[in-house]
Design an enzyme around this catalytic site. Sequence first.
Site, PDB file in Angstrom:
ATOM      1  N   HIS A 136       0.856  -1.190   0.000  1.00 57.34           N
ATOM      2  CA  HIS A 136       0.000   0.000   0.000  1.00 57.34           C
ATOM      3  C   HIS A 136       0.890   1.238   0.000  1.00 57.34           C
ATOM      4  O   HIS A 136       1.665   1.453   0.926  1.00 57.34           O
ATOM      5  CB  HIS A 136      -0.926   0.004   1.229  1.00 57.34           C
ATOM      6  N   LYS A 142       0.656  -0.403  15.052  1.00 53.62           N
ATOM      7  CA  LYS A 142       2.077  -0.388  15.416  1.00 53.62           C
ATOM      8  C   LYS A 142       2.524  -1.618  16.212  1.00 53.62           C
ATOM      9  O   LYS A 142       3.723  -1.888  16.319  1.00 53.62           O
ATOM     10  CB  LYS A 142       2.389   0.860  16.249  1.00 53.62           C
ATOM     11  N   TYR A 146      -9.363   5.334   7.002  1.00 55.46           N
ATOM     12  CA  TYR A 146      -9.545   5.690   8.409  1.00 55.46           C
ATOM     13  C   TYR A 146     -10.566   6.827   8.435  1.00 55.46           C
ATOM     14  O   TYR A 146     -10.264   7.942   8.004  1.00 55.46           O
ATOM     15  CB  TYR A 146      -8.236   6.171   9.021  1.00 55.46           C
ATOM     16  N   PRO A 195      -4.834   0.163  18.796  1.00 52.05           N
ATOM     17  CA  PRO A 195      -4.619  -0.408  17.455  1.00 52.05           C
ATOM     18  C   PRO A 195      -4.515   0.586  16.316  1.00 52.05           C
ATOM     19  O   PRO A 195      -3.989   0.243  15.261  1.00 52.05           O
ATOM     20  CB  PRO A 195      -5.846  -1.309  17.263  1.00 52.05           C
ATOM     21  N   TYR A 227       3.481   6.563  10.251  1.00 54.67           N
ATOM     22  CA  TYR A 227       2.703   5.372   9.896  1.00 54.67           C
ATOM     23  C   TYR A 227       3.593   4.316   9.250  1.00 54.67           C
ATOM     24  O   TYR A 227       3.477   3.121   9.557  1.00 54.67           O
ATOM     25  CB  TYR A 227       1.578   5.774   8.933  1.00 54.67           C
TER      26      TYR A 227
HETATM   27  C1  DHB Z   1      -5.728  -3.193  10.536  1.00 56.50           C
HETATM   28  C2  DHB Z   1      -5.726  -2.924  11.890  1.00 56.50           C
HETATM   29  C3  DHB Z   1      -5.287  -1.709  12.331  1.00 56.50           C
HETATM   30  O1  DHB Z   1      -5.273  -1.419  13.636  1.00 56.50           O
HETATM   31  C4  DHB Z   1      -4.858  -0.736  11.441  1.00 56.50           C
HETATM   32  O2  DHB Z   1      -4.464   0.469  11.909  1.00 56.50           O
HETATM   33  C5  DHB Z   1      -4.853  -1.022  10.096  1.00 56.50           C
HETATM   34  C6  DHB Z   1      -5.283  -2.253   9.648  1.00 56.50           C
HETATM   35  C7  DHB Z   1      -6.209  -4.511  10.047  1.00 56.50           C
HETATM   36  O3  DHB Z   1      -6.555  -5.358  10.867  1.00 56.50           O
HETATM   37  O4  DHB Z   1      -6.262  -4.717   8.818  1.00 56.50           O
END
Ligand code: DHB
Length: 398
Positions: free
Chosen positions: A79, A304, A208, A300, A392
């Site tokens: 990505h 990270k 997001y 989450p 990121y």
């Molecule tokens: C996923 C989980 C995340 O916390 C994130 O920031 C991006 C992707 C995932 O499970 O695909």
Amino acid sequence: MSAERTVVPTQVGIVGAGPAGLMLAHLLGRAGIDSIVVEKRDRDTIHATHRAGILEAATVRMLTESGVDGRVLTEGHEHEGTVLRFQGESHRIDFQGLVGHSVWLYPQNEVFRDLAAARERDGGDVRWSVRDTEVVDLTSDRPGIRFTDADGEDFEIRCEVLVGADGSQGVCRRSIPEHERTDHFVEYPFAWFGILAEAPPSAPELVYATSEHGFALISSRSESVQRMYFQCDPDEDVDDWDDERIWAELQRRVDGPDGLRLEQGPIFDRTVLRFRSYVCEPLRHGNLFLVGDAGHTVPPTGAKGLNLAFCDVRVLAPALVDFFGTGDASGLAGYSATALERVWKAQNFSYWATNLLHAQPGENPFHRKRRLGELRAITTSARGAAYFAESYTGWPED
Ligand code: DHB
């Protein structure tokens, strides 16, 4: 319980066969250092546990360059950017254009599967499904791990260095006396409702999204399986949510004048994920070293956790190679401070991105508009966007 414990010597004893413990054992094995890994769960249970899915380039390199497996490159998806969506509009953050890096979408449970297979292929010693694990004599030069194996036999591993890779609920951190450690943590008044659905992708890159109804994340697993999350109350009961209600909730969080529609399909997994920010300082006690979630957890947002666990391993593995190769213990002495520098950077990003994108319960208009102002500052300025992109995709190695 059998009458006697079988004592097994090794150089490094590792508690926990998640990605951090297995990656460390793999790197040590390549350097000719013996280890034994003990794990309370079985392989299928860990493989069936859904975690995040974004790997930084440095994480991918560790898997491919150390000969774990190249599957991440063929089955993962690169990505080159991601989308921040607010007030119903999508704003792309171009990682490649801004900082010259990509991330890979490849689920953590597949990373686990590749590592477990590599350990098996290379003859690594991993004891699955053990119980009653205990770590002892941590400040001696011969610390130990006691456990009962899957057949009910009692064992004691005696090693020179013990590594706690047993996650946030594991025994290792709790074995450090309270007066020898500081626990730093923050709780959040929300959680994530995570789903897996049989549906085609809704967007080419992750989205997001934040709206007046709260946060949502549109991610993916494959052409036919999608992973999505939405902000919920930590006490939410998954049984109160049928497919129709979940899709309506997700859709209203991404609604906008551009008409973005989520591709719907049967939902076959639903879980509420509670989270907090946590750091244990220091990450060492005597000859016990903590790596990954055993030493720190992040919320989450931004995925990270696994990447940070691999950063710990990138610091600890060479320190162990020096120690066992030449007796030089300076790398081990510096492990905690070095690893914590990165940990706190990632803590900051995960905390910041979480608060940027989630609505606090009962958020007042000032706070909501301030968040939108910050999102606009990030998405309308190359410098603002570059800050997000660099954090990121993972900061350059020091
Ligand atoms: C996923 C989980 C995340 O916390 C994130 O920031 C991006 C992707 C995932 O499970 O695909």
